[in-house]
Design a protein around this motif. Sequence first.
Motif, mmCIF file in Angstrom:
data_model
loop_
_atom_site.group_PDB
_atom_site.id
_atom_site.type_symbol
_atom_site.label_atom_id
_atom_site.label_comp_id
_atom_site.label_asym_id
_atom_site.label_seq_id
_atom_site.Cartn_x
_atom_site.Cartn_y
_atom_site.Cartn_z
ATOM 1 N N MET A 1 7.407 2.881 -54.276
ATOM 2 C CA MET A 1 7.819 1.534 -54.736
ATOM 3 C C MET A 1 6.786 0.467 -54.345
ATOM 4 O O MET A 1 6.319 -0.292 -55.191
ATOM 5 N N LYS A 2 6.410 0.435 -53.032
ATOM 6 C CA LYS A 2 5.474 -0.614 -52.576
ATOM 7 C C LYS A 2 4.159 -0.550 -53.342
ATOM 8 O O LYS A 2 3.623 -1.574 -53.784
ATOM 9 N N THR A 3 3.626 0.676 -53.489
ATOM 10 C CA THR A 3 2.338 0.847 -54.174
ATOM 11 C C THR A 3 2.456 0.446 -55.635
ATOM 12 O O THR A 3 1.571 -0.210 -56.195
ATOM 13 N N ASP A 4 3.553 0.814 -56.238
ATOM 14 C CA ASP A 4 3.770 0.512 -57.654
ATOM 15 C C ASP A 4 3.839 -1.007 -57.888
ATOM 16 O O ASP A 4 3.227 -1.536 -58.828
ATOM 17 N N ILE A 5 4.567 -1.703 -57.015
ATOM 18 C CA ILE A 5 4.677 -3.170 -57.164
ATOM 19 C C ILE A 5 3.317 -3.808 -56.859
ATOM 20 O O ILE A 5 2.887 -4.740 -57.553
ATOM 21 N N ALA A 6 2.616 -3.288 -55.852
ATOM 22 C CA ALA A 6 1.280 -3.826 -55.536
ATOM 23 C C ALA A 6 0.357 -3.676 -56.749
ATOM 24 O O ALA A 6 -0.347 -4.624 -57.134
ATOM 25 N N LYS A 7 0.387 -2.504 -57.377
ATOM 26 C CA LYS A 7 -0.448 -2.274 -58.575
ATOM 27 C C LYS A 7 -0.065 -3.267 -59.675
ATOM 28 O O LYS A 7 -0.936 -3.803 -60.367
ATOM 29 N N GLY A 8 1.233 -3.487 -59.832
ATOM 30 C CA GLY A 8 1.704 -4.423 -60.857
ATOM 31 C C GLY A 8 1.210 -5.836 -60.595
ATOM 32 O O GLY A 8 0.690 -6.510 -61.498
ATOM 33 N N LEU A 9 1.324 -6.294 -59.349
ATOM 34 C CA LEU A 9 0.884 -7.663 -59.004
ATOM 35 C C LEU A 9 -0.620 -7.806 -59.226
ATOM 36 O O LEU A 9 -1.090 -8.834 -59.736
ATOM 37 N N LEU A 10 -1.359 -6.768 -58.861
ATOM 38 C CA LEU A 10 -2.823 -6.837 -59.036
ATOM 39 C C LEU A 10 -3.196 -6.760 -60.516
ATOM 40 O O LEU A 10 -4.127 -7.434 -60.963
ATOM 41 N N SER A 11 -2.427 -5.979 -61.296
ATOM 42 C CA SER A 11 -2.759 -5.816 -62.719
ATOM 43 C C SER A 11 -2.647 -7.136 -63.479
ATOM 44 O O SER A 11 -3.323 -7.336 -64.483
ATOM 45 N N ILE A 12 -1.775 -8.023 -63.005
ATOM 46 C CA ILE A 12 -1.628 -9.324 -63.694
ATOM 47 C C ILE A 12 -2.374 -10.433 -62.936
ATOM 48 O O ILE A 12 -2.180 -11.620 -63.215
ATOM 49 N N GLU A 13 -3.181 -10.026 -61.990
ATOM 50 C CA GLU A 13 -4.005 -10.972 -61.209
ATOM 51 C C GLU A 13 -3.160 -12.072 -60.578
ATOM 52 O O GLU A 13 -3.485 -13.263 -60.663
ATOM 53 N N ALA A 14 -2.068 -11.622 -59.945
ATOM 54 C CA ALA A 14 -1.183 -12.556 -59.254
ATOM 55 C C ALA A 14 -1.673 -12.846 -57.827
ATOM 56 O O ALA A 14 -1.093 -13.677 -57.129
ATOM 57 N N VAL A 15 -2.726 -12.132 -57.418
ATOM 58 C CA VAL A 15 -3.220 -12.278 -56.038
ATOM 59 C C VAL A 15 -4.556 -13.024 -56.063
ATOM 60 O O VAL A 15 -5.500 -12.593 -56.732
ATOM 61 N N PHE A 16 -4.604 -14.126 -55.344
ATOM 62 C CA PHE A 16 -5.786 -14.985 -55.341
ATOM 63 C C PHE A 16 -6.410 -14.992 -53.950
ATOM 64 O O PHE A 16 -5.714 -15.215 -52.962
ATOM 65 N N LEU A 17 -7.717 -14.774 -53.899
ATOM 66 C CA LEU A 17 -8.456 -14.845 -52.631
ATOM 67 C C LEU A 17 -9.375 -16.053 -52.684
ATOM 68 O O LEU A 17 -10.173 -16.178 -53.621
ATOM 69 N N ARG A 18 -9.260 -16.931 -51.673
ATOM 70 C CA ARG A 18 -10.087 -18.135 -51.693
ATOM 71 C C ARG A 18 -10.404 -18.572 -50.264
ATOM 72 O O ARG A 18 -9.999 -19.662 -49.831
#
Length: 212
Positions: free
Chosen positions: A1-18
């Motif tokens: 579950m955790k990996t799947d949701i992480a992949k989903g969040l990354l696939s839509i570029e919901a994670v921003f590094l700044r």
Amino acid sequence: MKTDIAKGLLSIEAVFLRPEEPFTWASGIKSPIYCDNRLTLTAPEVRIKVEEGLVATIKEHFSECEVVMGTSTAGIAHAAIVGHLMNIPMGYVRGSAKDHGRTNQIEGKLLPGQKVVVVEDLVSTGGSAIDTVEVLRAAGADVLGIASIFTYGMKKGLDRFAEHNVKNVSLCDLDALVEVAADTGYIKASDKERILKFRDNPSDEGWMKGDK
Ligand SMILES: O=P(O)(O)OC[C@H]1O[C@H](OP(=O)(O)OP(=O)(O)O)[C@H](O)[C@@H]1O
Ligand SMILES: O=C(O)c1cc(=O)[nH]c(=O)[nH]1
């Protein structure tokens, strides 16, 4: 579950590094990372995984749930979808009571003693989720816990949940997210260490210079 949701969040570029221009979080913490789960709402292929994950979490960990209540504002849409999928009542809790109309802080019908699960999009220090829980408790609800999409797993948040005697279950966490992000090249291996060090000691802003 955790990996799947992480992949989903990354696939839509919901994670921003700044790291060069840190984000300011709701708590005031300066952060090199921001996870915008609101973007799941406009990405149905990820949204369905998130909402089904929240439903599964509630059924597994809070099986007596009678009502879901969203946090303002980002938890509201998720609570609405989860309430619909489970065919149970849904409402939401404002950050403060309205100063006009019915002057409500809790929207939707809530009966004393009802078993409630709070739906939160993201947990950093836990402040928003705990404020919501306490408002519901003060109104006589029996709060079973919090179902959230993502948690940073910060000590402050974990300590607060323990102090307020509330259980939080998240679909994904920072450790899983940075693992997948580094494996897929979304972030560099050095960023992974930097982000985890920030999470473990957010008041030490050495990560800004990348020297930690
Ligand atoms: O664990 P915490 O330290 O409370 O931080 C997490 C909260 O911060 C964000 O809300 P924010 O108020 O920024 O935005 P929103 O109106 O989109 O919910 C997020 O949606 C969480 O509710
Ligand atoms: O703490 C916050 O305000 C926060 C952090 C984060 O990564 N994403 C978000 O929506 N809010």
